[in-house]
Design a protein around this motif. Sequence first.
Motif, PDB file in Angstrom:
ATOM      1  N   ALA A 113       5.549 -34.738   2.493  1.00 21.63           N
ATOM      2  CA  ALA A 113       5.886 -35.053   1.105  1.00 21.63           C
ATOM      3  C   ALA A 113       7.273 -35.681   1.016  1.00 21.63           C
ATOM      4  O   ALA A 113       7.459 -36.694   0.327  1.00 21.63           O
ATOM      5  N   TYR A 163       7.151 -39.240   2.695  1.00 15.73           N
ATOM      6  CA  TYR A 163       6.454 -40.225   1.873  1.00 15.73           C
ATOM      7  C   TYR A 163       7.258 -40.526   0.604  1.00 15.73           C
ATOM      8  O   TYR A 163       7.257 -41.656   0.118  1.00 15.73           O
ATOM      9  N   ALA A 174       0.921 -33.493  -3.720  1.00 13.46           N
ATOM     10  CA  ALA A 174      -0.432 -33.974  -3.410  1.00 13.46           C
ATOM     11  C   ALA A 174      -0.987 -34.832  -4.544  1.00 13.46           C
ATOM     12  O   ALA A 174      -1.624 -35.870  -4.291  1.00 13.46           O
ATOM     13  N   THR A 219       0.852 -38.161  -4.504  1.00 11.82           N
ATOM     14  CA  THR A 219       0.397 -38.934  -3.349  1.00 11.82           C
ATOM     15  C   THR A 219      -0.992 -39.507  -3.580  1.00 11.82           C
ATOM     16  O   THR A 219      -1.246 -40.680  -3.293  1.00 11.82           O
ATOM     17  N   ALA A 220      -1.902 -38.706  -4.125  1.00  7.94           N
ATOM     18  CA  ALA A 220      -3.259 -39.184  -4.394  1.00  7.94           C
ATOM     19  C   ALA A 220      -3.231 -40.347  -5.389  1.00  7.94           C
ATOM     20  O   ALA A 220      -3.949 -41.349  -5.209  1.00  7.94           O
ATOM     21  N   GLY A 264       0.141 -42.787   2.895  1.00  8.59           N
ATOM     22  CA  GLY A 264      -0.249 -41.844   1.851  1.00  8.59           C
ATOM     23  C   GLY A 264      -1.427 -40.977   2.259  1.00  8.59           C
ATOM     24  O   GLY A 264      -1.438 -39.773   1.997  1.00  8.59           O
ATOM     25  N   VAL A 265      -2.422 -41.578   2.895  1.00  9.89           N
ATOM     26  CA  VAL A 265      -3.585 -40.798   3.346  1.00  9.89           C
ATOM     27  C   VAL A 265      -3.162 -39.774   4.392  1.00  9.89           C
ATOM     28  O   VAL A 265      -3.568 -38.607   4.334  1.00  9.89           O
ATOM     29  N   LEU A 315      -1.218 -37.063   2.618  1.00 10.33           N
ATOM     30  CA  LEU A 315      -2.122 -36.221   1.815  1.00 10.33           C
ATOM     31  C   LEU A 315      -2.915 -35.257   2.691  1.00 10.33           C
ATOM     32  O   LEU A 315      -3.062 -34.087   2.357  1.00 10.33           O
ATOM     33  N   MET A 371      -0.591 -32.501   3.657  1.00  9.64           N
ATOM     34  CA  MET A 371      -0.328 -31.615   2.518  1.00  9.64           C
ATOM     35  C   MET A 371      -1.505 -30.691   2.262  1.00  9.64           C
ATOM     36  O   MET A 371      -1.317 -29.511   1.985  1.00  9.64           O
ATOM     37  N   LEU A 372      -2.709 -31.218   2.346  1.00  7.66           N
ATOM     38  CA  LEU A 372      -3.886 -30.405   2.062  1.00  7.66           C
ATOM     39  C   LEU A 372      -4.178 -29.383   3.162  1.00  7.66           C
ATOM     40  O   LEU A 372      -4.810 -28.361   2.907  1.00  7.66           O
TER      41      LEU A 372
END
Length: 101
Positions: free
Chosen positions: A8, A11, A61, A64-65, A91-92, A95, A98-99
């Motif tokens: 995070a 990015y 998240a 970012t999405a 970003g992908v 993400l 993060m997930l």
Amino acid sequence: MSAGAIAAIAYGILSAVGGIIGYVQAKSMPSLVSGVISGVLLVIGGVAAAQDLSWGLPLAAVITALLVIVFVVRLVKTRRFMPAGLMTIAGVIALILMLQS
């Protein structure tokens, strides 16, 4: 510090720097504003996550999405890798990290 928090923050820095570069190169005020605002929100989310605050990673998240969606649309329209392709890939990856955290 979790991989999601690091992603995070990284990015967020990339987003802010990209917005500044967009402004310097093309005098694009929307790039500057959106890049810096999203970058600051991502860094805030990453720092909050690093401090074990429950809202940090969800904030990062979501931002970012949204950025991934924006950059995919831009990539489809322009068919240019820079900056849309780079920001989409970064970003992908961010993400996913993060997930997983």
